[in-house]
Write an enzyme that holds these catalytic residues in place. Structure first.
Site, PDB file in Angstrom:
ATOM      1  CE  LYS A   9     127.271  35.939  76.268  1.00 23.07           C
ATOM      2  NZ  LYS A   9     127.107  36.110  77.708  1.00 23.07           N
TER       3      LYS A   9
ATOM      4  CD  GLN B 187     128.126  37.763  80.807  1.00 27.09           C
ATOM      5  OE1 GLN B 187     127.583  37.747  79.710  1.00 27.09           O
ATOM      6  NE2 GLN B 187     128.910  36.777  81.220  1.00 27.09           N
TER       7      GLN B 187
ATOM      8  CG  ASP C 217     121.958  32.526  79.698  1.00 22.97           C
ATOM      9  OD1 ASP C 217     122.672  32.042  78.800  1.00 22.97           O
ATOM     10  OD2 ASP C 217     122.281  33.517  80.379  1.00 22.97           O
TER      11      ASP C 217
END
Ligand code: NAD
Length: 305
Positions: free
Chosen positions: A53, A97, A120
Site C-alpha cells: 500500500k 489493517q 475501507d
C-alpha cells in the site's frame, strides 16, 4: 479457452487516474491526500500488504503515514490513536489493517473511524449509504471488481449473478453493487444447499470464500464470467494435486517452493469452461489497493464538516 481478466493492468489504469487526480489538486494549490495506516502486531501477511500500500501511495503521490503499534497494544490506546487521526486535518483516510491481534475488538475500532475518513468503507454509515444506493466511501475490493467488470464491457443488467460468500468486506457489498446495476443476485454461503447447482446458474460468479479451489470447473456455467476474490496459500501437496490437476505449472511451483498462492476457483478448470476469469495472484488483489487509493482521493476531495 477463457480470457484472463488482467487485474494488474486494470489496477495500473485505476492508479494512473488517481495520480492525475492528485496532480489536479497540486495545480490547485491543495496538499497531497494523506492516508494513515494503522498496523498492530506482527502478522507477516499484514506487513506485506502495508508495504504494498505504501509503495502504491508513493507511486500516485499520496502521503502514506504508518502507525505501527505493538502486539500488546490495548483497545484504549488503539482508540486514542484513531481519535487523534480523526481530528488530524492532514489525514484524509484511515485504514486499520485487519486482522487485529486477539483481544482487540476490531468492530469497535472500525466504527470509531470518522465515516468521512473511512476509506475501507466498513463504517455502518457508509454501508448504509451503499444500501440506499447513495454516494459514499464503498468497500475497496467489490468497488474495484465492479470497475474491472465495467472495463471488460460486461452488461450487468438482467444478468444472473451469484456471489459466493457473505462477508461485510466483500460478499454483501458486492451483491449490493451488482443489484444496483440491475443484476439478479443470489448470495450463496457455507449453509447454502447444493452449492454446485446454485453456482451453475450464474452468468457472473464472484467467489469470496477463502477456501482454496472450492469452485470446480463443473460448477461453472459454460461462457460465464468468473471473478475470484479468494487469496489462499496452499502448502499441502495432496490438496494441490487435486485442485491444480488442470494447472501443471502451479503444481510444479508448489512442489518446488513448498507453497503457492491460489484463489477459491480452480483456475485451470475454469479457463476451459468460462468466457473470462481473474487469476490469483494478479487478479483482484492489485485492484483492491487501487480501490483504496481511489477512495483516499475521493475522501480528500470531499467537502469536510
Ligand atoms: P470471510 O471469512 O469473512 O467470509 C467467507 C465467506 O465464505 C463467509 O460468508 C462464509 O459463509 C463463506 N463460506 C465459507 N466456507 C464456505 C463453503 N465451504 N462454501 C460456501 N461458502 C463458504 O472472508 P472474506 O473476508 O470475505 O474473504 C474471502 C476471501 O477473499 C479470502 O480468501 C480473503 O483472503 C480474500 N480477500 C481478498 C481480497 C483481495 O484483495 N483480493 C480482499 C478481501 C478478501
Amino acid at each position: 479457452m477463457a480470457t484472463i481478466l488482467d487485474g494488474k493492468a486494470h489496477a495500473d489504469h485505476m492508479l494512473e487516474s488517481v495520480r492525475r487526480g492528485v496532480e489536479v489538486r497540486r495545480t490547485q494549490g491543495l496538499r497531497a491526500p494523506g492516508l494513515a495506516v494503522v498496523l498492530v502486531g506482527d502478522d507477516p501477511a499484514s506487513h506485506v500488504y502495508v508495504r504494498n500500500k505504501s509503495a502504491a501511495c508513493t507511486r500516485v503521490g499520496i502521503t502514506s503515514i504508518e502507525h505501527r503499534l505493538a502486539m500488546d497494544t490495548s483497545q484504549a490506546d488503539l482508540e486514542a490513536l484513531i481519535n487523534q487521526l480523526n481530528a488530524d486535518p492532514e489525514v484524509d483516510g484511515i485504514l486499520v489493517q485487519l486482522p487485529l491481534p486477539k483481544g482487540l475488538d476490531s468492530k469497535r475500532a472500525l466504527h470509531l473511524i470518522s465515516p468521512a475518513k473511512d476509506v475501507d468503507g466498513f463504517h455502518p454509515m457508509n454501508q448504509g449509504l451503499l444500501l440506499e444506493g447513495l454516494p459514499g466511501l464503498r468497500p475497496c475490493t467489490p468497488t474495484a471488481c465492479m470497475s474491472l467488470l465495467a472495463h471488460h464491457g460486461l452488461e450487468l443488467k438482467g444478468l444472473r449473478a451469484v456471489v459466493l460468500g457473505r462477508s461485510e468486506i466483500v460478499g454483501k457489498p458486492m451483491a449490493l453493487m451488482l443489484l444496483e446495476q440491475h443484476a439478479t443476485v443470489t448470495i450463496a454461503h457455507s449453509r447454502t444447499r447444493d452449492l454446485p447447482a446454485v453456482c451453475r446458474e450464474a452468468d457472473l460468479l464472484v467467489a469470496a470464500v477463502g477456501r482454496p479451489g472450492l469452485v470446480e470447473g463443473s460448477w461453472i456455467k459454460p461462457g460465464a464470467v468468473v471473478v475470484d476474490v479468494g487469496i489462499n496459500r496452499v502448502d499441502d501437496l495432496a490438496l494441490g494435486a487435486r485442485i491444480f490437476a488442470a494447472e501443471p505449472k502451479k503444481l510444479e511451483t508448489l512442489r518446488a517452493k513448498g507453497s503457492v498462492l491460489c484463489g477459491d476457483v480452480r483456475f485451470g478448470e475454469a479457463m476451459q469452461v468460462a468466457s473470462a476469469v481473474t487469476p490469483v495472484p494478479g487478479g483482484v488483489g492489485p485492484l483492491t489497493i487501487a480501490g483504496l487509493l481511489a477512495n483516499t482521493l475521493l475522501a480528500a476531495d470531499s467537502p469536510k464538516g
